[in-house]
Motif scaffolding. Sequence first.
Motif, short mmCIF file in Angstrom:
data_model
loop_
_atom_site.label_atom_id
_atom_site.label_comp_id
_atom_site.label_asym_id
_atom_site.label_seq_id
_atom_site.Cartn_x
_atom_site.Cartn_y
_atom_site.Cartn_z
N PRO A 55 10.98 1.82 -2.20
CA PRO A 55 10.44 1.95 -3.62
C PRO A 55 9.78 3.55 -4.21
O PRO A 55 10.14 4.28 -4.67
CB PRO A 55 8.49 2.60 -3.01
CG PRO A 55 8.98 1.06 -2.35
CD PRO A 55 9.91 0.85 -1.01
N ALA A 56 10.32 4.54 -3.21
CA ALA A 56 10.86 5.99 -2.87
C ALA A 56 11.84 5.92 -3.09
O ALA A 56 11.95 7.25 -4.99
CB ALA A 56 9.82 6.76 -1.44
N ALA A 57 12.85 5.79 -3.09
CA ALA A 57 14.41 5.91 -3.47
C ALA A 57 14.46 5.18 -5.38
O ALA A 57 15.01 6.03 -5.86
CB ALA A 57 15.71 5.19 -2.92
N VAL A 58 13.50 4.14 -5.28
CA VAL A 58 14.13 3.49 -6.50
C VAL A 58 13.45 4.65 -7.61
O VAL A 58 13.71 5.29 -8.44
CB VAL A 58 13.85 2.25 -6.89
CG1 VAL A 58 13.34 1.74 -8.39
CG2 VAL A 58 14.22 1.32 -6.35
N GLY A 66 9.72 -2.97 10.90
CA GLY A 66 9.55 -3.30 9.12
C GLY A 66 8.91 -2.23 8.70
O GLY A 66 9.18 -2.08 7.07
N ALA A 67 7.72 -1.82 9.06
CA ALA A 67 6.58 -1.47 8.06
C ALA A 67 7.36 0.26 8.00
O ALA A 67 6.57 0.49 7.22
CB ALA A 67 5.88 -1.28 9.51
N GLY A 68 7.89 0.60 9.29
CA GLY A 68 8.82 2.20 8.38
C GLY A 68 9.70 1.68 7.70
O GLY A 68 9.42 2.88 6.64
N GLU A 69 10.57 0.60 7.55
CA GLU A 69 11.23 1.11 7.02
C GLU A 69 10.54 0.62 4.89
O GLU A 69 11.18 0.62 4.09
CB GLU A 69 12.43 -0.37 6.54
CG GLU A 69 13.06 0.30 8.04
CD GLU A 69 14.91 -0.24 8.30
OE1 GLU A 69 14.93 -1.26 7.52
OE2 GLU A 69 15.22 -0.50 8.79
N ALA A 70 9.75 0.26 5.30
CA ALA A 70 8.42 -0.35 3.82
C ALA A 70 8.88 1.12 3.17
O ALA A 70 8.60 0.64 1.33
CB ALA A 70 7.14 -0.23 4.46
N ALA A 71 9.13 2.15 3.27
CA ALA A 71 8.56 3.29 2.44
C ALA A 71 10.30 3.79 1.85
O ALA A 71 10.02 3.96 0.98
CB ALA A 71 8.19 4.87 3.11
N PRO A 76 0.94 -1.05 -0.16
CA PRO A 76 -0.03 0.12 0.25
C PRO A 76 0.97 1.51 0.40
O PRO A 76 0.59 2.27 -0.04
CB PRO A 76 -0.75 -0.07 1.20
CG PRO A 76 -0.31 -1.04 1.95
CD PRO A 76 0.96 -2.52 1.08
N ILE A 77 2.34 1.45 0.56
CA ILE A 77 2.88 2.17 0.52
C ILE A 77 3.30 2.99 -1.45
O ILE A 77 3.45 3.87 -1.32
CB ILE A 77 3.46 2.18 1.73
CG1 ILE A 77 3.79 2.10 3.48
CG2 ILE A 77 5.13 3.87 1.67
CD1 ILE A 77 4.13 1.61 4.07
N ALA A 78 3.95 1.96 -1.69
CA ALA A 78 4.51 2.36 -2.67
C ALA A 78 3.51 2.50 -3.60
O ALA A 78 3.11 3.02 -4.62
CB ALA A 78 4.19 0.32 -3.53
N ARG A 79 1.88 2.02 -3.41
CA ARG A 79 0.38 3.02 -3.98
C ARG A 79 0.96 4.43 -3.65
O ARG A 79 0.76 5.37 -4.85
CB ARG A 79 -0.43 2.71 -3.87
CG ARG A 79 -0.61 1.04 -4.39
CD ARG A 79 -1.23 1.14 -5.94
NE ARG A 79 -2.35 2.11 -5.85
CZ ARG A 79 -3.35 2.33 -7.10
NH1 ARG A 79 -1.66 2.73 -8.27
NH2 ARG A 79 -3.72 3.19 -7.33
#
Length: 467
Positions: A134-137, A126-131, A81-84
């Motif tokens: 995707p954001a960096a790439v 883990g939840a925090g690092e999920a951002a 969902p964060i990637a969306r």
Amino acid sequence: MDAPVAGQGAAPSPDRPYPPAAQAWTACAILTLGCVLAFMDRGILSLFIQPIQRDLLLSDTQISLLIGFAFAVFNALFGLPIARLVDSGNRKVIAAIGVIVWSTANGLCGVAVNFWQMFGARIGVGAGEAAVTPAAVSLLADYFPPHRRGTALGVVYSGMFLGAGGVLLLGGLIWRAIGDRLITVPLLGPLHSWQVILIGFAGLGLIVGPLTLLIREPVRRDGDLKAAGAVTVSEVGRFYRDNARTMFGHNIGFCLHNFALHAGSAWLPVILMRTQGWPLPKAGLVYGLMMIVLAPMGSILAGTLADRVVGRGRSDGRLIVAMAGAGVSAIASLAIGLFHDPVIVIPALMAFSFFAAFTTPLAPGALQDIMPNAMRGQATAIYVFWTNVVSGGTAVTLVALLTDYVFRDPLRTNLSFAIVSAAGSICAVLILAGTRANFRRLAAALARAHQARVDDAATLAVEIATA
């Protein structure tokens, strides 16, 4: 991808130039710093496995669940969902919020007094690092032209090893300086040394989080075209369905490539303590230095080398370089597991640290080569899901299960590591090799769609799928 590959390296049109180099590399430096902190907070438990087991009464299997499963599975679940949001929202804000969340959760790890409290806090990490990924790439793909992205990704992902190695080195030095004891902390009371160190590293997020907001949000683009809007989940699903062989081969191949990296990050420090008889500070110093020096060199070299191979007309160049790294990683893993002589083990550790790092810039770089802009964040999250659940959640625990229930001897952790790492690396070589032809076809289809100047994100995905 570079110009010789079906026009994919075409320069952006004059009215839509990429951001200035200074701005791009400033963003790259900040994202690298975020990656450093992420892997400090992610990997710090590996150094303190033995005192944590002693103080919280945990088995190897339980500690593996904290290091691997609790972090990896929920990192993957929140990543989708964060990637969306990454594909359509303000990426720097999303990344900054992620930094604050995972740093706070890492501080909670430092006050945990039992397995379940630690497990819940690791879910937060883990939840925090999920951002982050995707954001960096996504940001780097809009900051750098295709023929520069491999190097930029190599730099950012070198932060992974600077963080993982730096926390071993600094954590070991702090441990030696303050000793293994109880320390009274205001408002918190007496805490073990490892708890105080975890809280200290968590505090760095208060610096890195706000710093991330200094990144300028670049224009989203596909090739030399300005990207228009995000696509729906169903459209992403259609793209994956229509290109199933390529996407499966990429995700699973690089996922298995990461078996070595995840198993090594979790277990190599304790392997040095158990099989070589080293104290915690020495294990942290030696392996930490390898991670700080050799792994970033491997990451940057892999990205740069892949850029050159792609620039010579090989659109599957990132897969070729990844296969070479996986092959050497397998050999080094076997040497670590089968030999005890430090004359063999130390050089094998050095080779492992260098070549296992190849996967980190190449996997997201390969996705950039075959995915439309509006799908890159979600595609990265899907890849991270596979990598974290299968590699992070499984590889680390497989080593523990082999040690606890097959060999029944903690002094044979090195053999368990060798089996898991070498098997994953060899399978990665085979799967990536079988994916190359399909990968080349999809990369060429993306290039043709760009040349046709398909300007709508959803239409672009359809054009690629039917090309």
